[in-house]
Design a protein around this motif. Structure first.
Motif, PDB file in Angstrom:
ATOM      1  N   SER A 208      -6.773   0.094  -2.291  1.00  0.00           N
ATOM      2  CA  SER A 208      -7.636  -0.776  -3.097  1.00  0.00           C
ATOM      3  C   SER A 208      -7.178  -0.761  -4.555  1.00  0.00           C
ATOM      4  O   SER A 208      -7.158  -1.797  -5.220  1.00  0.00           O
ATOM      5  CB  SER A 208      -9.087  -0.297  -3.034  1.00  0.00           C
ATOM      6  OG  SER A 208      -9.540  -0.318  -1.711  1.00  0.00           O
TER       7      SER A 208
ATOM      8  N   SER B  10     -10.272  -4.651   1.128  1.00  0.00           N
ATOM      9  CA  SER B  10     -11.500  -4.357   1.882  1.00  0.00           C
ATOM     10  C   SER B  10     -12.653  -5.257   1.410  1.00  0.00           C
ATOM     11  O   SER B  10     -12.617  -5.832   0.314  1.00  0.00           O
ATOM     12  CB  SER B  10     -11.869  -2.881   1.705  1.00  0.00           C
ATOM     13  OG  SER B  10     -12.213  -2.657   0.367  1.00  0.00           O
TER      14      SER B  10
ATOM     15  N   SER C 138       0.819  -1.221   0.000  1.00  0.00           N
ATOM     16  CA  SER C 138       0.000   0.000   0.000  1.00  0.00           C
ATOM     17  C   SER C 138       0.848   1.265   0.000  1.00  0.00           C
ATOM     18  O   SER C 138       1.923   1.306   0.599  1.00  0.00           O
ATOM     19  CB  SER C 138      -0.895   0.033   1.239  1.00  0.00           C
ATOM     20  OG  SER C 138      -1.635  -1.144   1.348  1.00  0.00           O
TER      21      SER C 138
ATOM     22  N   SER D  21       2.544  -3.102   8.265  1.00  0.00           N
ATOM     23  CA  SER D  21       2.482  -3.714   9.597  1.00  0.00           C
ATOM     24  C   SER D  21       3.868  -4.215  10.002  1.00  0.00           C
ATOM     25  O   SER D  21       4.543  -4.891   9.229  1.00  0.00           O
ATOM     26  CB  SER D  21       1.513  -4.889   9.606  1.00  0.00           C
ATOM     27  OG  SER D  21       0.244  -4.483   9.159  1.00  0.00           O
TER      28      SER D  21
ATOM     29  N   TRP E 246       0.904   1.982   5.934  1.00  0.00           N
ATOM     30  CA  TRP E 246       0.178   0.893   6.621  1.00  0.00           C
ATOM     31  C   TRP E 246       1.016  -0.383   6.648  1.00  0.00           C
ATOM     32  O   TRP E 246       0.487  -1.480   6.593  1.00  0.00           O
ATOM     33  CB  TRP E 246      -1.194   0.597   5.988  1.00  0.00           C
ATOM     34  CG  TRP E 246      -2.043   1.789   5.732  1.00  0.00           C
ATOM     35  CD1 TRP E 246      -2.604   2.153   4.554  1.00  0.00           C
ATOM     36  CD2 TRP E 246      -2.430   2.790   6.689  1.00  0.00           C
ATOM     37  NE1 TRP E 246      -3.304   3.324   4.701  1.00  0.00           N
ATOM     38  CE2 TRP E 246      -3.211   3.728   6.000  1.00  0.00           C
ATOM     39  CE3 TRP E 246      -2.180   2.985   8.043  1.00  0.00           C
ATOM     40  CZ2 TRP E 246      -3.751   4.859   6.616  1.00  0.00           C
ATOM     41  CZ3 TRP E 246      -2.709   4.105   8.655  1.00  0.00           C
ATOM     42  CH2 TRP E 246      -3.489   5.018   7.946  1.00  0.00           C
TER      43      TRP E 246
HETATM   44  C1  LIG Z   1      -4.838  -4.114  10.050  1.00  0.00           C
HETATM   45  C2  LIG Z   1      -4.276  -3.708   8.705  1.00  0.00           C
HETATM   46  C3  LIG Z   1      -3.020  -4.115   8.341  1.00  0.00           C
HETATM   47  C4  LIG Z   1      -2.483  -3.729   7.113  1.00  0.00           C
HETATM   48  N1  LIG Z   1      -1.194  -4.127   6.824  1.00  0.00           N
HETATM   49  C5  LIG Z   1      -0.661  -3.780   5.641  1.00  0.00           C
HETATM   50  C6  LIG Z   1       0.683  -4.182   5.327  1.00  0.00           C
HETATM   51  O1  LIG Z   1       1.364  -4.815   6.129  1.00  0.00           O
HETATM   52  N2  LIG Z   1       1.186  -3.810   4.133  1.00  0.00           N
HETATM   53  C7  LIG Z   1       0.471  -3.119   3.213  1.00  0.00           C
HETATM   54  O2  LIG Z   1       0.985  -2.880   2.133  1.00  0.00           O
HETATM   55  N3  LIG Z   1      -0.793  -2.685   3.490  1.00  0.00           N
HETATM   56  C8  LIG Z   1      -1.369  -3.001   4.680  1.00  0.00           C
HETATM   57  N4  LIG Z   1      -2.645  -2.571   4.995  1.00  0.00           N
HETATM   58  C9  LIG Z   1      -3.336  -1.683   4.065  1.00  0.00           C
HETATM   59  C10 LIG Z   1      -4.525  -2.337   3.357  1.00  0.00           C
HETATM   60  O3  LIG Z   1      -4.095  -3.262   2.403  1.00  0.00           O
HETATM   61  C11 LIG Z   1      -5.336  -1.187   2.740  1.00  0.00           C
HETATM   62  O4  LIG Z   1      -5.802  -0.386   3.806  1.00  0.00           O
HETATM   63  C12 LIG Z   1      -6.518  -1.702   1.942  1.00  0.00           C
HETATM   64  O5  LIG Z   1      -6.078  -2.324   0.764  1.00  0.00           O
HETATM   65  C13 LIG Z   1      -7.500  -0.569   1.588  1.00  0.00           C
HETATM   66  O6  LIG Z   1      -6.824   0.475   0.953  1.00  0.00           O
HETATM   67  P1  LIG Z   1      -6.970   2.010   1.440  1.00  0.00           P
HETATM   68  O7  LIG Z   1      -6.767   2.036   2.933  1.00  0.00           O
HETATM   69  O8  LIG Z   1      -6.071   2.836   0.586  1.00  0.00           O
HETATM   70  O9  LIG Z   1      -8.488   2.386   1.201  1.00  0.00           O
HETATM   71  P2  LIG Z   1      -9.124   2.967  -0.152  1.00  0.00           P
HETATM   72  O10 LIG Z   1      -8.641   2.177  -1.316  1.00  0.00           O
HETATM   73  O11 LIG Z   1      -8.914   4.442  -0.164  1.00  0.00           O
HETATM   74  O12 LIG Z   1     -10.645   2.628   0.081  1.00  0.00           O
HETATM   75  C14 LIG Z   1     -11.485   3.408   0.945  1.00  0.00           C
HETATM   76  C15 LIG Z   1     -12.896   2.796   0.888  1.00  0.00           C
HETATM   77  O13 LIG Z   1     -13.408   2.870  -0.444  1.00  0.00           O
HETATM   78  C16 LIG Z   1     -13.789   1.569  -0.886  1.00  0.00           C
HETATM   79  N5  LIG Z   1     -13.471   1.403  -2.313  1.00  0.00           N
HETATM   80  C17 LIG Z   1     -12.315   1.757  -2.945  1.00  0.00           C
HETATM   81  N6  LIG Z   1     -12.375   1.410  -4.255  1.00  0.00           N
HETATM   82  C18 LIG Z   1     -13.586   0.803  -4.445  1.00  0.00           C
HETATM   83  C19 LIG Z   1     -14.228   0.206  -5.565  1.00  0.00           C
HETATM   84  N7  LIG Z   1     -13.638   0.151  -6.774  1.00  0.00           N
HETATM   85  N8  LIG Z   1     -15.464  -0.317  -5.378  1.00  0.00           N
HETATM   86  C20 LIG Z   1     -16.089  -0.288  -4.166  1.00  0.00           C
HETATM   87  N9  LIG Z   1     -15.521   0.270  -3.062  1.00  0.00           N
HETATM   88  C21 LIG Z   1     -14.291   0.798  -3.199  1.00  0.00           C
HETATM   89  C22 LIG Z   1     -12.955   0.607  -0.067  1.00  0.00           C
HETATM   90  O14 LIG Z   1     -13.551  -0.671   0.023  1.00  0.00           O
HETATM   91  C23 LIG Z   1     -12.919   1.315   1.280  1.00  0.00           C
HETATM   92  O15 LIG Z   1     -14.092   1.032   2.022  1.00  0.00           O
HETATM   93  C24 LIG Z   1      -3.221  -2.918   6.215  1.00  0.00           C
HETATM   94  C25 LIG Z   1      -4.493  -2.478   6.591  1.00  0.00           C
HETATM   95  C26 LIG Z   1      -5.024  -2.854   7.825  1.00  0.00           C
HETATM   96  C27 LIG Z   1      -6.385  -2.351   8.219  1.00  0.00           C
END
Ligand SMILES: Cc1cc2nc3c(=O)[nH]c(=O)nc-3n(C[C@H](O)[C@H](O)[C@H](O)COP(=O)(O)OP(=O)(O)OC[C@H]3O[C@@H](n4cnc5c(N)ncnc54)[C@H](O)[C@@H]3O)c2cc1C
Length: 394
Positions: free
Chosen positions: A139, A377, A133, A165, A163
């Motif tokens: 996403s 997600s 990420s 971990s 993010w």
């Molecule tokens: C506990 C935890 C541990 C993690 N550990 C790691 C790690 O070790 N390494 C790493 O690289 N990442 C890590 N992550 C990051 C995680 O992979 C991302 O948070 C996740 O992929 C979502 O991306 P974002 O936070 O950028 O949200 P966004 O992509 O900004 O999404 C925000 C919201 O919009 C929704 N959304 C976005 N696009 C769409 C779509 N096309 N259709 C419908 N809904 C959509 C999403 O579902 C979400 O609800 C971790 C996250 C958590 C919570």
């Protein structure tokens, strides 16, 4: 008795004899052991349990013995997991390397990479973090911008991951980097293994409202990474990453069942709401608990089905794709039900006036929310199921 049943009996006896009683309770806050060169133990029992499982090769029970694993096939791994779950054994260690990059290296790695990383990971000597990420690529992972430019026998990496971990304890990161920005975005990505001690890496912990956090942001300033640490083809990292994400989702879909023993739904609700016969008096609550138990049972059977399909060399993608979503949602509703049953006692933060179990329920409830974001997600999982499993139009 068939061979699998004999194995079950042996595993169960071994676990009874070797898993200390204190390792058969839900781990408290900060009580999980993170493998790697920074490994720390909070008790002698933790250390013993870690070392005994490591000697069996059961940090990575399904990996080949030659790579430090236990050499078990899927059915035998499943038996080990269910016996550990039945006895409520804690995971002896946590390491993303074993769940994710290890299986990917077995499939895509060069011989040199396999020898350099797999046995050391299986023995808990290398701790890994995942650099996927970025601030504007979660996403929509393929929008990542961290760049790697080839310079002689090295890549030079610049950019930032978020993010991440446990990055502050990790020895290596498996990272997706952009190696070509002149092509469609999925086609210009590569995967690199980056030594976290390399000059130019800055790891900054991210504070969370709860006060505790394993999250970091990692910055790369002209970090040199040897080209031999490229996994899979140059610019072909997207395919490697997709396979890794399958391993991630499979691992996450098993969390609730076998890796993270926590307060158990029926036990908690019964303790608070049952009458003298053990029956949950409140019909609405009883209905919810029964429904969630049925879901959990269906998930266990589906896991079993995945094992059987894998043994029969059938494609498990479609079933696996549904499991991460299902698990995260069931876990969330199960924790919400426990909090609802406990009322105000389910909202404790510090020990005064709250039992350890009640505090554990609060944390489980908060943690369950992150399960539907981590590793993709729930909304994205539903998109994948709609498109790739059900074949629905865009
Ligand atoms: C506990 C935890 C541990 C993690 N550990 C790691 C790690 O070790 N390494 C790493 O690289 N990442 C890590 N992550 C990051 C995680 O992979 C991302 O948070 C996740 O992929 C979502 O991306 P974002 O936070 O950028 O949200 P966004 O992509 O900004 O999404 C925000 C919201 O919009 C929704 N959304 C976005 N696009 C769409 C779509 N096309 N259709 C419908 N809904 C959509 C999403 O579902 C979400 O609800 C971790 C996250 C958590 C919570």
């Amino acid at each position: 008795m068939d061979e699998l049943q004999t194995f079950r009996t042996e595993v169960s006896a071994w676990l009874e004899a070797n898993c200390p009683f204190s390792m058969r309770t839900p781990p408290g806050e900060g009580e999980l052991v993170m493998s790697g060169s920074h490994v720390e133990f909070q008790s002698e029992d933790q250390r013993l349990w870690y070392e005994r499982m490591r000697e069996k090769g059961w940090f990575a029970p399904g990996w080949p013995v030659a790579y430090g694993g236990g050499g078990l096939d899927a059915a035998h791994v499943r038996v080990l997991e269910t016996e550990m779950s039945r006895l409520r054994c804690r995971p002896p260690q946590i390491n993303l390397g074993i769940w994710m990059i290890g299986p990917v290296l077995i499939e895509f790695g060069s011989d040199e990479q396999k020898q350099a990383f797999l046995p050391a990971t299986a023995r808990g000597m290398i701790g890994w973090c995942q650099g996927f990420s970025e601030p504007n690529a979660g996403s929509d992972l393929a929008s990542l911008k961290t760049s790697a430019v080839q310079d002689g026998t090295d890549f030079v990496v610049n950019g930032s991951k978020i993010w991440t971990s446990h990055a502050h304890h990790a020895d290596y990161m498996y990272a997706l980097v952009r190696t070509d920005n002149q092509v469609p975005k999925q086609q210009g990505i590569s995967m690199l293994l980056i030594d976290m001690k390399s000059p130019g890496i800055d790891v900054r912990p991210i504070d969370l409202l709860s006060g505790k956090s394993h999250f970091c942001q990692v910055f790369f300033d002209n970090v040199r990474v040897a080209a031999k640490n490229l996994v899979g083809p140059l610019h072909g990292g997207w395919g490697v990453a997709k396979r890794l994400l399958q391993h991630e989702r499979t691992a996450m879909s098993k969390f609730a069942e076998l890796n993270m023993p926590g307060p158990d739904l029926v036990g908690v609700v019964r303790r608070v709401c049952a009458d003298s016969t053990g029956r949950i008096g409140n019909a609405v609550l009883r209905d919810k608990v029964a429904g969630l138990e049925m879901e959990a049972q269906a998930q266990r059977l589906t896991q079993q089905r995945i094992v059987e399909m894998a043994k029969a060399h059938q494609d498990v993608f479609k079933v696996v794709a549904t499991m991460k979503y299902q698990m995260a949602e069931t876990e969330k509703r199960s924790a919400e039900t426990m909090v609802a049953a406990l009322g105000l006692q389910g909202l404790g933060w510090e020990s005064d006036g709250f039992s350890p179990e009640e505090l554990e329920v609060t944390r489980q409830w908060l943690n369950a929310k992150s399960l539907s974001i981590a590793g993709g997600s729930s909304e994205i999982q539903l998109n994948i199921i709609a498109k790739r499993v059900l074949g629905l139009p865009e």
